[in-house]
Design a protein around this motif. Structure first.
Motif, PDB file in Angstrom:
ATOM      1  N   VAL A  64      39.223  47.132  67.630  1.00  8.38           N
ATOM      2  CA  VAL A  64      40.032  46.421  68.558  1.00  8.38           C
ATOM      3  C   VAL A  64      39.734  44.889  68.317  1.00  8.38           C
ATOM      4  CG1 VAL A  64      39.823  45.822  71.090  1.00  8.38           C
ATOM      5  CG2 VAL A  64      39.814  48.187  69.952  1.00  8.38           C
ATOM      6  N   GLU A  65      38.632  44.515  67.807  1.00  6.32           N
ATOM      7  CA  GLU A  65      38.214  42.951  67.618  1.00  6.32           C
ATOM      8  C   GLU A  65      39.356  42.537  66.380  1.00  6.32           C
ATOM      9  OE1 GLU A  65      34.565  42.194  66.404  1.00  6.32           O
ATOM     10  OE2 GLU A  65      34.946  40.278  65.607  1.00  6.32           O
ATOM     11  N   LEU A  66      39.564  43.234  65.438  1.00  6.41           N
ATOM     12  CA  LEU A  66      40.174  42.624  64.211  1.00  6.41           C
ATOM     13  C   LEU A  66      41.740  43.092  64.066  1.00  6.41           C
ATOM     14  CD1 LEU A  66      37.577  43.554  61.347  1.00  6.41           C
ATOM     15  CD2 LEU A  66      38.212  41.238  62.242  1.00  6.41           C
ATOM     16  N   VAL A  67      42.036  44.065  64.901  1.00 11.32           N
ATOM     17  CA  VAL A  67      43.392  44.522  64.687  1.00 11.32           C
ATOM     18  C   VAL A  67      44.028  44.201  66.107  1.00 11.32           C
ATOM     19  CG1 VAL A  67      45.024  46.428  64.301  1.00 11.32           C
ATOM     20  CG2 VAL A  67      42.937  46.574  62.831  1.00 11.32           C
ATOM     21  N   ASP A  68      45.253  43.703  65.986  1.00 12.42           N
ATOM     22  CA  ASP A  68      45.841  43.509  67.266  1.00 12.42           C
ATOM     23  C   ASP A  68      46.039  44.375  68.346  1.00 12.42           C
ATOM     24  OD1 ASP A  68      46.782  41.819  69.199  1.00 12.42           O
ATOM     25  OD2 ASP A  68      48.746  41.578  68.139  1.00 12.42           O
ATOM     26  N   THR A  69      44.954  45.054  68.829  1.00  8.26           N
ATOM     27  CA  THR A  69      44.995  46.311  69.834  1.00  8.26           C
ATOM     28  C   THR A  69      44.162  45.902  71.083  1.00  8.26           C
ATOM     29  OG1 THR A  69      43.614  47.591  68.603  1.00  8.26           O
ATOM     30  CG2 THR A  69      45.954  47.909  68.211  1.00  8.26           C
ATOM     31  N   ASP A  70      44.126  46.782  71.963  1.00  5.90           N
ATOM     32  CA  ASP A  70      43.235  46.742  73.251  1.00  5.90           C
ATOM     33  C   ASP A  70      42.303  47.868  73.426  1.00  5.90           C
ATOM     34  OD1 ASP A  70      44.661  44.128  74.494  1.00  5.90           O
ATOM     35  OD2 ASP A  70      46.466  45.364  73.847  1.00  5.90           O
ATOM     36  N   ALA A  71      42.493  49.036  72.685  1.00  5.22           N
ATOM     37  CA  ALA A  71      41.776  50.041  72.932  1.00  5.22           C
ATOM     38  C   ALA A  71      41.891  50.950  71.795  1.00  5.22           C
ATOM     39  CB  ALA A  71      42.329  51.205  73.954  1.00  5.22           C
ATOM     40  N   ALA A  72      40.688  51.583  71.284  1.00  2.65           N
ATOM     41  CA  ALA A  72      40.859  52.174  70.092  1.00  2.65           C
ATOM     42  C   ALA A  72      39.980  53.879  70.426  1.00  2.65           C
ATOM     43  CB  ALA A  72      40.304  51.663  68.878  1.00  2.65           C
ATOM     44  N   VAL A  84      48.491  46.732  74.744  1.00  5.25           N
ATOM     45  CA  VAL A  84      48.974  46.507  75.996  1.00  5.25           C
ATOM     46  C   VAL A  84      50.487  45.629  75.675  1.00  5.25           C
ATOM     47  CG1 VAL A  84      48.599  45.103  78.239  1.00  5.25           C
ATOM     48  CG2 VAL A  84      47.122  46.787  77.083  1.00  5.25           C
ATOM     49  N   GLU A  85      50.441  44.517  75.065  1.00  5.08           N
ATOM     50  CA  GLU A  85      51.426  43.658  74.820  1.00  5.08           C
ATOM     51  C   GLU A  85      52.431  44.123  74.061  1.00  5.08           C
ATOM     52  OE1 GLU A  85      52.060  40.246  75.803  1.00  5.08           O
ATOM     53  OE2 GLU A  85      50.529  40.820  77.170  1.00  5.08           O
ATOM     54  N   PRO A  86      53.693  44.113  74.511  1.00  2.00           N
ATOM     55  CA  PRO A  86      54.810  44.891  73.637  1.00  2.00           C
ATOM     56  C   PRO A  86      55.157  44.245  72.387  1.00  2.00           C
ATOM     57  CG  PRO A  86      55.744  43.501  75.458  1.00  2.00           C
ATOM     58  CD  PRO A  86      54.405  43.321  75.279  1.00  2.00           C
ATOM     59  N   ARG A  87      54.345  44.389  71.500  1.00  2.80           N
ATOM     60  CA  ARG A  87      54.646  44.215  70.087  1.00  2.80           C
ATOM     61  C   ARG A  87      53.704  45.109  69.237  1.00  2.80           C
ATOM     62  NH1 ARG A  87      51.342  39.726  71.603  1.00  2.80           N
ATOM     63  NH2 ARG A  87      49.179  39.837  70.879  1.00  2.80           N
ATOM     64  N   GLY A  88      54.661  45.245  67.908  1.00  2.00           N
ATOM     65  CA  GLY A  88      53.860  46.298  66.904  1.00  2.00           C
ATOM     66  C   GLY A  88      52.862  45.438  66.193  1.00  2.00           C
ATOM     67  N   LEU A  89      52.384  46.108  65.206  1.00  2.00           N
ATOM     68  CA  LEU A  89      51.463  45.591  64.353  1.00  2.00           C
ATOM     69  C   LEU A  89      52.062  45.225  63.057  1.00  2.00           C
ATOM     70  CD1 LEU A  89      48.207  47.942  64.563  1.00  2.00           C
ATOM     71  CD2 LEU A  89      48.516  45.880  65.797  1.00  2.00           C
ATOM     72  N   THR A  90      51.497  44.155  62.309  1.00  2.00           N
ATOM     73  CA  THR A  90      51.943  43.542  61.189  1.00  2.00           C
ATOM     74  C   THR A  90      51.448  44.554  60.067  1.00  2.00           C
ATOM     75  OG1 THR A  90      49.974  42.129  61.104  1.00  2.00           O
ATOM     76  CG2 THR A  90      51.913  41.419  62.105  1.00  2.00           C
ATOM     77  N   VAL A 129      44.477  46.973  57.673  1.00  2.00           N
ATOM     78  CA  VAL A 129      42.915  46.730  58.032  1.00  2.00           C
ATOM     79  C   VAL A 129      42.796  48.034  58.594  1.00  2.00           C
ATOM     80  CG1 VAL A 129      41.480  45.197  59.383  1.00  2.00           C
ATOM     81  CG2 VAL A 129      42.844  44.369  58.170  1.00  2.00           C
ATOM     82  N   ALA A 130      43.473  48.579  59.753  1.00  2.00           N
ATOM     83  CA  ALA A 130      43.257  49.551  60.449  1.00  2.00           C
ATOM     84  C   ALA A 130      43.078  50.940  59.507  1.00  2.00           C
ATOM     85  CB  ALA A 130      44.592  49.851  61.386  1.00  2.00           C
ATOM     86  N   GLN A 131      43.989  50.960  58.658  1.00  2.00           N
ATOM     87  CA  GLN A 131      43.835  52.041  57.812  1.00  2.00           C
ATOM     88  C   GLN A 131      42.602  51.920  56.922  1.00  2.00           C
ATOM     89  OE1 GLN A 131      45.811  54.903  57.393  1.00  2.00           O
ATOM     90  NE2 GLN A 131      43.799  55.525  56.273  1.00  2.00           N
TER      91      GLN A 131
END
Lengths: 248, 246
Positions: free
Chosen positions: A36-44, A137-143, A149-151
């Motif tokens: 959650v900290e490194l990838v642009d997301t709010d919950a994992a 939360v924010e309406p945008r996808g991941l780069t 990084v997530a993978q």
């Protein structure tokens, strides 16, 4: 701090956790938090194959029951389940636009306030042993960069599960998965016991157990077992939390 | 196992399978008094194993053999109980499954005393599954086989489903509330386990009894266990002894 530097730090931190007697649930918990900290997301949340045809939640970043429900739902329907079933990344799912594909899941996720979700498989060669689920939360996808990084995080999770063990060994995989699932249950039971004894929330109970484990070098599951059996009194945990500042 | 080819596999099959196993065991047991025995017999028929044993565990440790489907299984259950060593003893002590597809190779080093007896009894493989719900340990399900070789992924799945069904049966037996008739299947939500911990403190009982109390209340009130668990966590339902009267 530059993101690259923080990224390197996190991978070192995770690698450092993989010592001889590490606690797999604690490790997966840290991993979801760093995600959650490194990838642009709010919950994992991270789910593992229970080897009975289902996914079980073993780590999540948020105590809210509504978030947990999203994971529960994914046992029946949702991108995480599909990702687990076919081993493919299902990223940048626009929840509002995907209602026809996963009506119940998308509806519930939108209700909680998320707009995008992402699911990454925990792969071990031809097998999928679980999936990492991210919500934004924010309406945008991941780069592409964030997805990579997530993978990477999902791959590290798989390594952690099978740490220092023969990867070819189905027997070991089965033993590890079953043990991780039960460790998570022990921790949930201990959260309930501690919250009732100390009159605190389950989230606070979890934080106290983790702090205690960190400070004493004990395994989180061991601390949870001690709470459940009553050998570790809640007062001892509070003391371990401490109120003294460690400077700064 | 989440194999890539499992895309078409039906999800949620596991819980249904547990229910199916349970119902079959119930039907096979004349009056519900020998549910463990009926379950073990169903297990030996469903899986490519030669014998099945069920051992009970309490907080104090191994508490005896409940049932065994044949002479060899009984012999090995008793041997391990007496010796205090063996795959089933390890499974119950560590809470991890102990899968031993080839005893002739692994057992002599790991369990020297047990190995001799096992091989002499004609057993070549043992698969021991701890029956637990987190910190609640109720017993071990032991599968014995007269030839070496691992369980296939599908067989492992089925063995785990038998273990789930056996866990429910022993959980209720251990808590002194034997199963009679329909039993709701297990619910693995985090909230249910958290609520189990809360109820154990409120009612001053062990986790096993707390879980049985939760399940019984949900069953009596015909409501989902997850919803009741959430009410316990929210404080709107309290299992404290003081509240029993009101």
């Amino acid at each position: 701090m530059a993101r690259e530097q923080r990224l390197a730090e996190v991978f070192v931190e995770l690698a450092d956790t993989l010592v001889e007697e590490f606690d797999v649930v604690d490790f997966l918990q840290t991993l979801t938090e760093r995600c959650v900290e490194l990838v642009d997301t709010d919950a994992a949340g991270l789910m593992l194959d229970d080897q009975r045809g289902n996914l079980q939640v073993v780590a999540y970043t948020d105590e809210s029951a509504r978030l947990l429900e999203l994971f529960e739902l994914q046992k029946e329907e949702g991108p995480c389940l599909d990702c687990f079933a076919n081993g493919q990344v299902i990223a940048n799912v626009d929840l509002a636009a995907s209602r026809s594909r996963w009506p119940v899941f998308c509806g519930a996720a939108l209700d909680v306030g998320f707009t995008f979700s992402h699911a990454l498989p925990l792969r071990l060669r031809r097998q999928v042993v679980g999936a990492l689920n991210l919500f934004t939360v924010e309406p945008r996808g991941l780069t592409e960069d964030h997805l990579a990084v997530a993978q990477g995080m999902a791959d590290v999770a798989t390594i952690g599960l099978l740490h220092e063990r023969a990867l070819r060994d189905q027997v070991v995989l089965a033993e590890q998965l079953q043990t991780a699932l039960h460790s998570r249950i022990v921790i949930e039971q201990a959260k309930g016991v501690l919250s009732a004894r100390a009159g605190i929330s389950v989230g606070e109970a979890f934080a106290r157990m983790r702090t205690h484990a960190r400070r004493t070098g004990a395994q989180l599951t061991g601390v949870a077992e001690a709470v459940v059996t009553g050998t570790l009194h809640h007062a001892g945990l509070q003391a371990a939390m401490g109120t003294r500042e460690d400077g700064a | 196992m989440g194999q890539l080819r499992r895309g078409t596999r039906e999800v949620g099959v596991a819980s249904r399978r547990v229910n199916e196993i349970f119902q079959a065991a119930w039907t096979g047991s004349s009056d519900g008094t020998d549910l463990p025995g009926s379950l073990a017999s169903a297990c030996v028929r469903a899986l490519p194993v030669s014998g099945v044993g069920l051992a009970l565990m309490t907080d104090e440790g191994p508490a005896g053999i409940i049932t065994a489907t044949d002479g060899a299984a009984l012999e090995l259950e008793e041997l391990q109980f007496t010796l205090g060593e063996g795959p089933c003893v390890d499974a119950s002590r560590t809470g991890r499954p102990v899968l031993q597809p080839d005893l002739a190779v692994t057992a002599p080093v790991r369990w020297p005393a047990f190995a001799g007896g096992a091989l002499e009894a004609g057993i070549r493989a043992v698969f021991a599954f701890p029956l637990r719900v987190g910190a609640i340990r109720v017993g071990v399900l032991d599968l014995y086989r007269d030839h070496a070789g691992p369980l296939s992924p599908d067989e492992l799945t089925d063995a785990l489903s038998f273990a789930d069904a056996a866990t429910l049966v022993l959980l209720h037996e251990q808590a002194g509330s034997p199963v009679r008739g329909a039993i709701p299947i297990a619910d693995d939500r985090a909230e249910v386990h958290q609520a189990t911990g809360v109820v154990s403190v409120q009612a001053s009982v062990g986790l096993a009894e707390a879980l049985v109390m939760l399940r019984a209340r949900a069953f009596a009130e015909s409501r989902p266990l997850g919803g009741l668990a959430r009410d316990v966590l929210a404080g709107t339902v309290n299992f404290g002894r003081a509240d029993d009267g009101g």
